[in-house]
Motif scaffolding. Structure first.
Motif, PDB file in Angstrom:
ATOM      1  N   GLN A  82       0.839  -1.184   0.000  1.00 42.85           N
ATOM      2  CA  GLN A  82       0.000   0.000   0.000  1.00 42.85           C
ATOM      3  C   GLN A  82       0.884   1.247   0.000  1.00 42.85           C
ATOM      4  OE1 GLN A  82      -2.364   0.473   3.484  1.00 42.85           O
ATOM      5  NE2 GLN A  82      -3.570   2.174   2.681  1.00 42.85           N
ATOM      6  N   ASP A  84       1.351   5.700  -0.164  1.00 40.23           N
ATOM      7  CA  ASP A  84       0.726   7.000   0.038  1.00 40.23           C
ATOM      8  C   ASP A  84       0.829   7.794  -1.262  1.00 40.23           C
ATOM      9  OD1 ASP A  84       3.318   7.958  -0.153  1.00 40.23           O
ATOM     10  OD2 ASP A  84       3.500   8.482   1.959  1.00 40.23           O
ATOM     11  N   LEU A  90       3.264   2.329   2.787  1.00 41.64           N
ATOM     12  CA  LEU A  90       2.607   2.464   4.078  1.00 41.64           C
ATOM     13  C   LEU A  90       2.551   1.134   4.818  1.00 41.64           C
ATOM     14  CD1 LEU A  90      -0.400   4.780   3.145  1.00 41.64           C
ATOM     15  CD2 LEU A  90       1.660   5.405   4.404  1.00 41.64           C
ATOM     16  N   SER A  91       2.285   0.055   4.078  1.00 37.96           N
ATOM     17  CA  SER A  91       2.144  -1.244   4.724  1.00 37.96           C
ATOM     18  C   SER A  91       2.263  -2.365   3.703  1.00 37.96           C
ATOM     19  CB  SER A  91       0.792  -1.348   5.447  1.00 37.96           C
ATOM     20  OG  SER A  91      -0.274  -1.258   4.511  1.00 37.96           O
ATOM     21  N   THR A 117       3.266  -2.526   9.038  1.00 35.64           N
ATOM     22  CA  THR A 117       3.268  -1.130   8.628  1.00 35.64           C
ATOM     23  C   THR A 117       4.670  -0.545   8.713  1.00 35.64           C
ATOM     24  OG1 THR A 117       2.928  -0.104  10.804  1.00 35.64           O
ATOM     25  CG2 THR A 117       0.983  -0.973   9.672  1.00 35.64           C
ATOM     26  N   HIS A 135     -11.957   4.101   4.213  1.00 30.79           N
ATOM     27  CA  HIS A 135     -10.562   4.138   4.651  1.00 30.79           C
ATOM     28  C   HIS A 135     -10.392   3.464   6.015  1.00 30.79           C
ATOM     29  CE1 HIS A 135      -9.792   6.887   1.335  1.00 30.79           C
ATOM     30  NE2 HIS A 135     -10.805   7.625   1.761  1.00 30.79           N
ATOM     31  N   ASP A 160      -8.093   2.719  11.224  1.00 29.23           N
ATOM     32  CA  ASP A 160      -7.978   3.427   9.957  1.00 29.23           C
ATOM     33  C   ASP A 160      -7.004   2.644   9.086  1.00 29.23           C
ATOM     34  OD1 ASP A 160      -5.749   4.066  11.578  1.00 29.23           O
ATOM     35  OD2 ASP A 160      -5.326   5.798  10.317  1.00 29.23           O
ATOM     36  N   GLU A 161      -7.030   2.871   7.767  1.00 27.23           N
ATOM     37  CA  GLU A 161      -6.242   2.035   6.865  1.00 27.23           C
ATOM     38  C   GLU A 161      -4.740   2.259   7.008  1.00 27.23           C
ATOM     39  OE1 GLU A 161      -6.712   4.848   2.869  1.00 27.23           O
ATOM     40  OE2 GLU A 161      -7.670   2.884   2.981  1.00 27.23           O
ATOM     41  N   LYS A 162      -4.327   3.341   7.660  1.00 27.44           N
ATOM     42  CA  LYS A 162      -2.905   3.561   7.934  1.00 27.44           C
ATOM     43  C   LYS A 162      -2.478   2.934   9.257  1.00 27.44           C
ATOM     44  CE  LYS A 162      -2.666   7.904   5.348  1.00 27.44           C
ATOM     45  NZ  LYS A 162      -2.335   9.356   5.425  1.00 27.44           N
ATOM     46  N   THR A 164      -2.917   4.003  12.278  1.00 29.49           N
ATOM     47  CA  THR A 164      -2.442   4.970  13.273  1.00 29.49           C
ATOM     48  C   THR A 164      -3.452   5.143  14.397  1.00 29.49           C
ATOM     49  OG1 THR A 164      -3.363   6.777  11.946  1.00 29.49           O
ATOM     50  CG2 THR A 164      -1.041   6.220  11.592  1.00 29.49           C
TER      51      THR A 164
END
Length: 209
Positions: A82, A84, A90-91, A117, A135, A160-162, A164
């Motif tokens: 994934q 950004d 990101l992951s 991640t 997301h 969340d998809e990040k 965090t």
């Protein structure tokens, strides 16, 4: 006699024709679930609105628009990177099998789901949903989340998809000693505040797709 012979031959031919049966296959209709595309040994970049979102690596990729809902099928597993908007990773995500419902923009991952991640957060489960339109990631099966500070396990996970901000309910896990003994109070207070913020930001979801 000749006319009688012709008559007998004609009757026999007519009877033989009536006994024959046609062996034909039914016509293919739009309702048949025929894959539009099947690819093997896939390693490709996927973009959305001109922005590269992720890399797909898969042994087999089937695009099927005839099923309801339409979907991409990865029956032999998939590995995702994934990105950004600046193409930074990101992951990493991998699993044994996956479906991507393109109209819903929803990933359904099954079997040895693993996430790593860029911040060193590790996630493992047997099932995970990734809703691109919202997301967010979520799971209603036993999940394990390992961060640099602690390890959490629970029967419900949402993030969340990040990754965090995340939420784990019905959880158990290991924590820093300060969380339990009161040592390092300032650090413990900050950790508690972050946990509360995560829980407020990510309320529990009760319905599955």
């Amino acid at each position: 006699m000749r006319r009688l012979a012709y008559l007998i031959i004609g009757i026999c031919l007519f009877a033989a024709c009536r006994e024959q049966k046609e062996h034909t296959a039914p016509a293919i209709t739009d309702r048949d679930s025929v894959a539009m595309m099947t690819s093997y040994g896939v390693n490709t970049l996927i973009s959305d609105s001109g922005v590269i979102k992720y890399r797909i690596v898969a042994e087999r990729w089937e695009v099927n628009q005839k099923r309801n809902p339409s979907r991409w099928i990865f029956e032999k597993g998939v590995f995702l990177e994934q990105f950004d908007e600046n193409l930074h990773v990101l992951s990493y995500i991998q699993c044994d099998t996956a479906n991507y419902y393109d109209q819903k923009r929803l990933w359904e991952l099954h079997g040895r789901v693993r996430i790593l991640t860029k911040d060193g957060i590790r996630y493992t489960s047997e099932q995970l949903y990734w809703d691109e339109s919202k997301h967010e990631l979520y799971s209603h099966t036993w999940s394990k989340l390992v961060t640099p500070e602690r390890t959490l396990e629970g029967r419900y996970f949402r993030s969340d998809e990040k990754m965090t901000r995340y939420y784990v309910s019905n959880s158990s896990g290991s924590f820093e000693r300060g969380d339990l003994t009161g040592e390092d109070k300032e650090e413990s207070k900050a950790d508690t505040s972050r946990t509360i913020m995560r829980q407020q930001a990510m309320p529990q979801r009760t319905s599955q797709p």
